[in-house]
Design a protein around this motif. Structure first.
Motif, mmCIF file in Angstrom:
data_model
loop_
_atom_site.group_PDB
_atom_site.id
_atom_site.type_symbol
_atom_site.label_atom_id
_atom_site.label_comp_id
_atom_site.label_asym_id
_atom_site.label_seq_id
_atom_site.Cartn_x
_atom_site.Cartn_y
_atom_site.Cartn_z
ATOM 1 N N LEU A 185 0.832 -1.207 0.000
ATOM 2 C CA LEU A 185 0.000 0.000 0.000
ATOM 3 C C LEU A 185 0.863 1.252 0.000
ATOM 4 C CD1 LEU A 185 -2.660 1.553 0.255
ATOM 5 C CD2 LEU A 185 -2.603 1.086 2.719
ATOM 6 N N ASN A 186 1.854 1.272 0.878
ATOM 7 C CA ASN A 186 2.751 2.416 0.977
ATOM 8 C C ASN A 186 3.477 2.655 -0.346
ATOM 9 O OD1 ASN A 186 4.156 4.492 2.468
ATOM 10 N ND2 ASN A 186 5.938 3.140 2.396
ATOM 11 N N GLU A 187 3.934 1.582 -0.980
ATOM 12 C CA GLU A 187 4.658 1.696 -2.249
ATOM 13 C C GLU A 187 3.785 2.300 -3.343
ATOM 14 O OE1 GLU A 187 6.578 -1.331 -5.510
ATOM 15 O OE2 GLU A 187 6.715 -1.892 -3.393
ATOM 16 N N GLU A 188 2.534 1.872 -3.425
ATOM 17 C CA GLU A 188 1.634 2.396 -4.462
ATOM 18 C C GLU A 188 1.319 3.873 -4.231
ATOM 19 O OE1 GLU A 188 1.107 0.924 -7.156
ATOM 20 O OE2 GLU A 188 1.641 -1.119 -6.608
ATOM 21 N N VAL A 189 1.117 4.253 -2.976
ATOM 22 C CA VAL A 189 0.855 5.668 -2.668
ATOM 23 C C VAL A 189 2.090 6.505 -3.001
ATOM 24 C CG1 VAL A 189 0.392 7.316 -0.805
ATOM 25 C CG2 VAL A 189 -0.910 5.186 -0.934
ATOM 26 N N ALA A 190 3.264 6.003 -2.647
ATOM 27 C CA ALA A 190 4.509 6.716 -2.941
ATOM 28 C C ALA A 190 4.713 6.861 -4.452
ATOM 29 C CB ALA A 190 5.700 5.986 -2.317
ATOM 30 N N GLU A 191 4.409 5.814 -5.204
ATOM 31 C CA GLU A 191 4.547 5.880 -6.666
ATOM 32 C C GLU A 191 3.571 6.906 -7.254
ATOM 33 O OE1 GLU A 191 6.800 4.543 -8.744
ATOM 34 O OE2 GLU A 191 7.811 3.753 -6.960
ATOM 35 N N SER A 192 2.381 6.976 -6.700
ATOM 36 C CA SER A 192 1.404 7.967 -7.151
ATOM 37 C C SER A 192 1.913 9.382 -6.897
ATOM 38 C CB SER A 192 0.063 7.746 -6.450
ATOM 39 O OG SER A 192 -0.883 8.700 -6.866
ATOM 40 N N LEU A 193 2.461 9.600 -5.717
ATOM 41 C CA LEU A 193 3.004 10.915 -5.381
ATOM 42 C C LEU A 193 4.175 11.265 -6.290
ATOM 43 C CD1 LEU A 193 3.106 13.446 -3.643
ATOM 44 C CD2 LEU A 193 4.480 12.156 -1.985
ATOM 45 N N LYS A 194 5.066 10.312 -6.526
ATOM 46 C CA LYS A 194 6.219 10.569 -7.399
ATOM 47 C C LYS A 194 5.762 10.956 -8.803
ATOM 48 C CE LYS A 194 8.994 7.023 -7.251
ATOM 49 N NZ LYS A 194 9.906 5.903 -7.007
ATOM 50 N N ALA A 195 4.773 10.248 -9.332
ATOM 51 C CA ALA A 195 4.249 10.566 -10.659
ATOM 52 C C ALA A 195 3.626 11.955 -10.674
ATOM 53 C CB ALA A 195 3.224 9.513 -11.080
ATOM 54 N N ASP A 238 2.939 13.898 -14.088
ATOM 55 C CA ASP A 238 2.261 12.837 -14.820
ATOM 56 C C ASP A 238 0.995 12.430 -14.066
ATOM 57 O OD1 ASP A 238 1.466 10.652 -16.292
ATOM 58 O OD2 ASP A 238 3.443 9.686 -16.312
ATOM 59 N N SER A 239 -0.070 13.201 -14.251
ATOM 60 C CA SER A 239 -1.291 12.946 -13.480
ATOM 61 C C SER A 239 -1.991 11.661 -13.908
ATOM 62 C CB SER A 239 -2.245 14.135 -13.558
ATOM 63 O OG SER A 239 -2.636 14.369 -14.887
ATOM 64 N N ASP A 240 -1.852 11.254 -15.172
ATOM 65 C CA ASP A 240 -2.462 9.989 -15.605
ATOM 66 C C ASP A 240 -1.832 8.809 -14.867
ATOM 67 O OD1 ASP A 240 -4.228 11.211 -17.347
ATOM 68 O OD2 ASP A 240 -2.892 11.029 -19.074
ATOM 69 N N ARG A 241 -0.498 8.803 -14.781
ATOM 70 C CA ARG A 241 0.176 7.724 -14.070
ATOM 71 C C ARG A 241 -0.149 7.791 -12.575
ATOM 72 N NH1 ARG A 241 6.032 6.782 -12.343
ATOM 73 N NH2 ARG A 241 5.951 4.614 -11.708
ATOM 74 N N ALA A 242 -0.229 9.006 -12.040
ATOM 75 C CA ALA A 242 -0.566 9.169 -10.625
ATOM 76 C C ALA A 242 -1.940 8.558 -10.338
ATOM 77 C CB ALA A 242 -0.544 10.642 -10.233
ATOM 78 N N LYS A 243 -2.883 8.765 -11.242
ATOM 79 C CA LYS A 243 -4.225 8.195 -11.071
ATOM 80 C C LYS A 243 -4.178 6.668 -11.118
ATOM 81 C CE LYS A 243 -6.635 12.118 -13.067
ATOM 82 N NZ LYS A 243 -7.421 12.589 -14.219
ATOM 83 N N ARG A 244 -3.410 6.113 -12.060
ATOM 84 C CA ARG A 244 -3.303 4.654 -12.151
ATOM 85 C C ARG A 244 -2.687 4.067 -10.884
ATOM 86 N NH1 ARG A 244 -1.436 6.025 -17.262
ATOM 87 N NH2 ARG A 244 0.706 5.455 -16.694
ATOM 88 N N GLU A 245 -1.637 4.726 -10.386
ATOM 89 C CA GLU A 245 -0.993 4.254 -9.155
ATOM 90 C C GLU A 245 -1.944 4.376 -7.974
ATOM 91 O OE1 GLU A 245 1.751 2.649 -8.982
ATOM 92 O OE2 GLU A 245 2.756 3.141 -10.850
ATOM 93 N N LEU A 246 -2.750 5.423 -7.965
ATOM 94 C CA LEU A 246 -3.728 5.605 -6.894
ATOM 95 C C LEU A 246 -4.802 4.514 -6.942
ATOM 96 C CD1 LEU A 246 -4.304 7.479 -4.539
ATOM 97 C CD2 LEU A 246 -5.647 8.907 -6.077
ATOM 98 N N GLU A 247 -5.193 4.122 -8.150
ATOM 99 C CA GLU A 247 -6.130 3.009 -8.288
ATOM 100 C C GLU A 247 -5.513 1.725 -7.742
ATOM 101 O OE1 GLU A 247 -7.105 2.985 -12.432
ATOM 102 O OE2 GLU A 247 -8.484 4.679 -12.249
ATOM 103 N N ASP A 248 -4.225 1.510 -8.026
ATOM 104 C CA ASP A 248 -3.533 0.347 -7.461
ATOM 105 C C ASP A 248 -3.495 0.431 -5.935
ATOM 106 O OD1 ASP A 248 -3.077 -0.650 -9.995
ATOM 107 O OD2 ASP A 248 -1.001 0.060 -10.112
ATOM 108 N N ALA A 249 -3.304 1.641 -5.419
ATOM 109 C CA ALA A 249 -3.290 1.833 -3.968
ATOM 110 C C ALA A 249 -4.662 1.510 -3.375
ATOM 111 C CB ALA A 249 -2.882 3.262 -3.618
ATOM 112 N N LEU A 250 -5.714 1.831 -4.106
ATOM 113 C CA LEU A 250 -7.067 1.512 -3.629
ATOM 114 C C LEU A 250 -7.227 0.006 -3.467
ATOM 115 C CD1 LEU A 250 -9.965 2.381 -2.909
ATOM 116 C CD2 LEU A 250 -10.491 2.213 -5.352
ATOM 117 N N SER A 251 -6.738 -0.755 -4.436
ATOM 118 C CA SER A 251 -6.784 -2.217 -4.322
ATOM 119 C C SER A 251 -6.014 -2.681 -3.093
ATOM 120 C CB SER A 251 -6.198 -2.865 -5.577
ATOM 121 O OG SER A 251 -7.004 -2.600 -6.691
ATOM 122 N N CYS A 252 -4.830 -2.110 -2.912
ATOM 123 C CA CYS A 252 -4.003 -2.483 -1.750
ATOM 124 C C CYS A 252 -4.707 -2.120 -0.448
ATOM 125 C CB CYS A 252 -2.639 -1.796 -1.824
ATOM 126 S SG CYS A 252 -1.595 -2.397 -3.163
#
Length: 132
Positions: free
Chosen positions: A28-38, A43-57
């Motif tokens: 979960l932490n990794e996905e949120v961090a990746e979203s923030l980095k994007a 890169d808001s599109d990638r940030a959204k995708r990473e945030l969706e992954d964080a939601l799953s986590c």
């Protein structure tokens, strides 16, 4: 789709099968961090995708910790309502903090640096700022 149904669907289709809370929280932490980095890279599109992954986590973590989703939502709304009652009043030479109308503390301010620090604290704790 109901939250419980969504959580169960994600649980059934998860990519990893661990039940170790530390590993799940790490994902979960990794996905949120990746979203923030994007997002920081613009890169808001990638940030959204990473945030969706964080939601799953997050759903997986909630399932592992056996969190009742309905109770969690109710509890969080109650907590948010309580935060509305936090007020920081800036007077000429001091700051006072009120929680639900009750004075909880305060301190003197000597200059602009003190004011900036108090504003930072107010933001951190969700205080409404009133200047008098």
């Amino acid at each position: 789709m109901e939250l419980k149904e969504a959580m169960d669907l994600i649980w059934e289709n998860r990519k990893y099968s661990t039940d170790d809370p530390k590993e799940i929280m790490s994902h979960l932490n990794e996905e949120v961090a990746e979203s923030l980095k994007a997002l920081l890279k613009g890169d808001s599109d990638r940030a959204k995708r990473e945030l969706e992954d964080a939601l799953s986590c997050l759903f997986i973590a909630l399932k592992v910790f056996d969190v009742d989703l309905d109770e969690a939502v109710i509890h969080q709304v109650e907590q948010m309502k309580k935060r509305v009652g936090n007020v920081m009043i800036f007077k000429n030479d001091k700051v006072e903090i009120f929680v639900n109308g009750i004075l909880k503390g305060g301190w003197s301010i000597w200059g602009d640096d003190d004011i900036k620090e108090a504003e930072k604290i107010a933001k951190e704790f969700g205080c409404k700022i009133i200047r008098s």
